[in-house]
Motif scaffolding. Structure first.
Motif: not given
Length: 175
Positions: A43-46, A50, A52-56
């Motif tokens: 999952a990417y932050l934007s 970047g 998103d480690r919490k959603k990956s």
């Protein structure tokens, strides 16, 4: 889980190769083996990037017990002319002499000498500490020497994890 060979640590990486310019043979040492891993969605932050480690998703992997090898390659025909396998990966490099001997050093403490054409083992000596430095040869007058430096701790596979750190220079007089 999907299995892949060779391992991502495989092949000749940072280990120095050796070359015999008379016989046109190059010698490479390294790591072989396999690994298994799962795929993982990231999952990417934007849109600009970047992660998103919490959603990956979490990627998991396992490594088989790695082993090492020395390969002799004819640089004219581009063919493998000999290969030998070692129980542990080789991270030190190789040195070849005009006298027909290839030397390497293993992480479990063995200094090993091979015939330079068939890669048949000629002798080995265990110094009792991990070896990661490439062997070097030199002469003083008519006498030839082999030197290898110990250092560093071996981290993989676990079965060799009991070896201690050390900083030594071992020198062998050759006949």
């Amino acid at each position: 889980m999907k299995r892949a060979c060779p391992t991502w640590h495989g092949g000749v990486a940072h280990q120095p190769t050796a070359y015999n310019p008379v016989k046109h043979i190059a010698y490479g040492v390294g790591t072989e083996g396999c690994f298994s891993q799962t795929g993982a969605a990231m999952a990417y932050l934007s849109p600009d990037g970047g992660i998103d480690r919490k959603k990956s998703e979490k990627r998991t992997f396992t490594s088989d017990l790695y082993y090492g090898s020395i390969t002799a390659m004819d640089t004219v025909s581009h063919k493998v002319i000999a290969k030998t396998v070692t129980d542990i990966e080789i991270r030190s490099g190789a040195t070849v002499t005009a006298g027909g001997v290839v030397f390497t050093a293993l992480q479990d403490g063995w200094v090993v000498a091979y015939d330079d054409e068939k890669l048949e083992e000629l002798w080995r000596f265990n110094v009792g500490t991990p070896l990661k430095g490439a062997p070097v040869t030199y002469s003083v007058g008519p006498k030839q020497y082999l030197a290898v430096q110990s250092s560093g701790r071996h981290l993989h596979p676990i079965k060799y994890d009991k070896l201690e750190n050390s900083s030594y220079l071992f020198v062998f007089a050759l006949n």
